[in-house]
Design a protein around this motif. Sequence first.
Motif, PDB file in Angstrom:
ATOM      1  N   ALA A   1      65.204   1.792  43.349  1.00 16.89           N
ATOM      2  CA  ALA A   1      63.888   0.967  43.874  1.00 16.89           C
ATOM      3  C   ALA A   1      62.594   1.855  43.442  1.00 16.89           C
ATOM      4  N   PRO A   2      61.583   1.134  43.448  1.00 15.23           N
ATOM      5  CA  PRO A   2      60.300   1.915  43.217  1.00 15.23           C
ATOM      6  C   PRO A   2      59.924   2.564  44.584  1.00 15.23           C
ATOM      7  N   ILE A   3      59.350   3.664  44.431  1.00 18.15           N
ATOM      8  CA  ILE A   3      59.139   4.651  45.524  1.00 18.15           C
ATOM      9  C   ILE A   3      57.453   4.454  45.912  1.00 18.15           C
ATOM     10  N   PHE A   4      57.414   3.957  47.333  1.00 17.39           N
ATOM     11  CA  PHE A   4      55.941   3.680  47.716  1.00 17.39           C
ATOM     12  C   PHE A   4      55.343   4.654  48.565  1.00 17.39           C
ATOM     13  N   GLY A   5      54.124   4.852  48.803  1.00 18.22           N
ATOM     14  CA  GLY A   5      53.551   5.564  49.650  1.00 18.22           C
ATOM     15  C   GLY A   5      53.873   5.342  51.145  1.00 18.22           C
ATOM     16  N   GLU A   6      54.036   6.356  51.961  1.00 20.48           N
ATOM     17  CA  GLU A   6      54.306   6.110  53.636  1.00 20.48           C
ATOM     18  C   GLU A   6      53.505   7.035  54.336  1.00 20.48           C
ATOM     19  N   GLY A   7      52.983   6.424  55.473  1.00 17.15           N
ATOM     20  CA  GLY A   7      52.386   7.167  56.387  1.00 17.15           C
ATOM     21  C   GLY A   7      50.746   7.280  55.952  1.00 17.15           C
ATOM     22  N   PRO A   8      50.124   7.850  57.062  1.00 25.52           N
ATOM     23  CA  PRO A   8      48.600   7.734  56.770  1.00 25.52           C
ATOM     24  C   PRO A   8      48.009   8.788  55.558  1.00 25.52           C
ATOM     25  N   LEU A   9      48.682   9.603  55.369  1.00 33.28           N
ATOM     26  CA  LEU A   9      48.328  10.525  54.237  1.00 33.28           C
ATOM     27  C   LEU A   9      48.606   9.939  52.964  1.00 33.28           C
ATOM     28  N   GLU A  10      49.179   8.913  52.651  1.00 28.26           N
ATOM     29  CA  GLU A  10      49.406   8.031  51.589  1.00 28.26           C
ATOM     30  C   GLU A  10      49.083   6.800  51.545  1.00 28.26           C
ATOM     31  N   ALA A  11      47.969   6.356  52.484  1.00 26.78           N
ATOM     32  CA  ALA A  11      47.435   5.027  52.611  1.00 26.78           C
ATOM     33  C   ALA A  11      46.907   4.362  51.363  1.00 26.78           C
ATOM     34  N   TYR A  12      46.234   5.196  50.468  1.00 27.09           N
ATOM     35  CA  TYR A  12      45.683   4.861  49.281  1.00 27.09           C
ATOM     36  C   TYR A  12      46.700   5.169  48.090  1.00 27.09           C
ATOM     37  N   GLY A  13      47.935   5.344  48.237  1.00 25.33           N
ATOM     38  CA  GLY A  13      49.158   5.428  47.422  1.00 25.33           C
ATOM     39  C   GLY A  13      49.659   6.879  46.941  1.00 25.33           C
ATOM     40  N   ILE A  14      50.553   6.860  46.100  1.00 28.11           N
ATOM     41  CA  ILE A  14      51.137   8.074  45.661  1.00 28.11           C
ATOM     42  C   ILE A  14      51.076   8.302  43.836  1.00 28.11           C
ATOM     43  N   GLU A  15      50.491   9.222  43.582  1.00 33.08           N
ATOM     44  CA  GLU A  15      50.240   9.292  41.871  1.00 33.08           C
ATOM     45  C   GLU A  15      50.950  10.455  41.191  1.00 33.08           C
ATOM     46  N   ASP A  16      51.109  10.427  39.903  1.00 34.74           N
ATOM     47  CA  ASP A  16      51.133  11.709  39.095  1.00 34.74           C
ATOM     48  C   ASP A  16      52.160  12.539  39.445  1.00 34.74           C
ATOM     49  N   CYS A  17      53.375  12.149  39.473  1.00 38.06           N
ATOM     50  CA  CYS A  17      54.714  12.896  39.949  1.00 38.06           C
ATOM     51  C   CYS A  17      55.047  13.916  38.743  1.00 38.06           C
ATOM     52  N   ARG A  18      55.329  15.063  39.162  1.00 40.85           N
ATOM     53  CA  ARG A  18      55.841  16.203  38.431  1.00 40.85           C
ATOM     54  C   ARG A  18      57.355  16.422  38.685  1.00 40.85           C
TER      55      ARG A  18
ATOM     56  N   ASN B   1      39.250   7.676  25.894  1.00 36.76           N
ATOM     57  CA  ASN B   1      39.183   9.070  25.656  1.00 36.76           C
ATOM     58  C   ASN B   1      40.244  10.098  26.502  1.00 36.76           C
ATOM     59  N   VAL B   2      41.412   9.638  26.903  1.00 34.95           N
ATOM     60  CA  VAL B   2      42.265  10.381  27.694  1.00 34.95           C
ATOM     61  C   VAL B   2      43.820  10.455  27.207  1.00 34.95           C
ATOM     62  N   VAL B   3      44.241  11.778  27.212  1.00 33.32           N
ATOM     63  CA  VAL B   3      45.506  12.079  26.975  1.00 33.32           C
ATOM     64  C   VAL B   3      45.777  12.940  28.194  1.00 33.32           C
ATOM     65  N   PHE B   4      46.755  12.535  28.953  1.00 34.55           N
ATOM     66  CA  PHE B   4      47.167  13.388  30.239  1.00 34.55           C
ATOM     67  C   PHE B   4      48.692  13.497  30.268  1.00 34.55           C
ATOM     68  N   THR B   5      48.918  14.643  30.671  1.00 33.45           N
ATOM     69  CA  THR B   5      50.796  14.518  30.689  1.00 33.45           C
ATOM     70  C   THR B   5      51.062  15.506  31.988  1.00 33.45           C
ATOM     71  N   ASN B   6      52.090  14.927  32.500  1.00 38.19           N
ATOM     72  CA  ASN B   6      52.854  16.094  33.679  1.00 38.19           C
ATOM     73  C   ASN B   6      54.232  15.609  33.297  1.00 38.19           C
ATOM     74  N   GLY B   7      54.738  15.524  32.138  1.00 35.63           N
ATOM     75  CA  GLY B   7      56.140  15.209  32.133  1.00 35.63           C
ATOM     76  C   GLY B   7      56.668  15.824  30.542  1.00 35.63           C
ATOM     77  N   HIS B   8      57.779  16.627  30.357  1.00 33.35           N
ATOM     78  CA  HIS B   8      58.244  16.541  29.036  1.00 33.35           C
ATOM     79  C   HIS B   8      59.850  16.880  29.044  1.00 33.35           C
ATOM     80  N   HIS B   9      60.519  16.702  28.104  1.00 31.66           N
ATOM     81  CA  HIS B   9      61.678  17.174  27.982  1.00 31.66           C
ATOM     82  C   HIS B   9      61.806  18.075  26.509  1.00 31.66           C
ATOM     83  N   VAL B  10      62.709  19.302  26.709  1.00 33.45           N
ATOM     84  CA  VAL B  10      62.720  20.207  25.801  1.00 33.45           C
ATOM     85  C   VAL B  10      64.169  20.570  25.058  1.00 33.45           C
ATOM     86  N   GLU B  11      64.283  20.394  23.913  1.00 34.02           N
ATOM     87  CA  GLU B  11      65.548  20.778  23.135  1.00 34.02           C
ATOM     88  C   GLU B  11      65.264  21.465  21.983  1.00 34.02           C
TER      89      GLU B  11
END
Length: 360
Positions: A125-142, A310-320
């Motif tokens: 399932a998708p993971i949604f915001g919960e509670g007053p500290l996430e009232a505008y959503g949740i973002e950019d998960c590492r 004009n954006v490249v933005f990462t918070n995830g990678h896989h190393v081999e």
Amino acid sequence: MQKMDIAKRLSQNPLLRPQDLKPSMAGMRIECLLNPGVFTYEGKLWLLLRVAEMPVQEFGKVSFPVYNADGRIEIRTFDKSDPALDFSDPRVIHYQGKDYLTTLSHLRLVCSDDGVRFYEPEGYAPIFGEGPLEAYGIEDCRVTRIGQTYHLTYTEVSSLGVGVGLMQTQDWKHFDRRGMIFPPHNKDCAIFEDKIGDKYYALHRPSSPQLGGNYIWLAESPDLIHWGNHRCIATTRPSLWDSARVGAGAAPIKTEDGWLEIYHGANSEHRYCLGALLLDLEDPSRVLARSEQPLVEPTAPYERTGFFGNVVFTNGHHVEGDTIYLYYGASDEVICGATLSISSILDTLKQTSYHGKNIL
């Protein structure tokens, strides 16, 4: 100065576009896919996408979603002619002294057998915001894996500010929400995948618009919940590609030469690029080297134009081995992939004047 972009972009880019996924509810449309966390699970490569949605817009109106006090999505609508309304920024609406986001973000899981073709698996399932500290959503998960547990550090957004939340899971179906571990204003938190001595370590980015700036800090913890001994390890640099703000990407990569961190930086024109920090293996507060030029710049058409170009933005990678499979958001709209060589990155760092010095 000669540019140095050493990433090999996947020919299939963009890998995912907003139209490739379905909105979470009727009346909403997916505006952007952004900045996925990356991990392996059950023999597949997974992305934990940030999905930003907004209501279908009516002529002459501006509508945006928020969670109400009951935890349900509520659509708020204003007339574009209202003089108290400022919607000049595609990301933020200003109304009567208060800020709102034009979109509401949640996290969505997709997986792949080959690292190129991604799909939404059944039963997750998708993971949604919960509670007053996430009232505008949740973002950019590492995503950091330690043992059999995945630790998710993500941005919690509300009218009270922007902070870092922590969730933990072992099966990606049941989540233990541990609350906000770094209070506002803070984001870009990446936990190291190995302890150093008896401590956990994390990179994070507190923001101080009046004094200081948007810098990368290091913190340590005995239990992943309580963090202290904060030290600033990388500041912005005037006249360079990271002159306005910097922030961590994913968990640092352990190499023989040190902890290799791929980080983002932006200039005053909001042009986001990627570079690298090399941190001492035993004392990661010691910066051994830092990119003078970006390793990845927004040069491809899908990186230069989009929801916020004009954006490249990462918070995830896989190393081999020597290869970093980097997944990133481009122009705050589409998901892309590229590969980089660890040894090539280290070679560029060894050529900088920063090498061997403890330098912010």
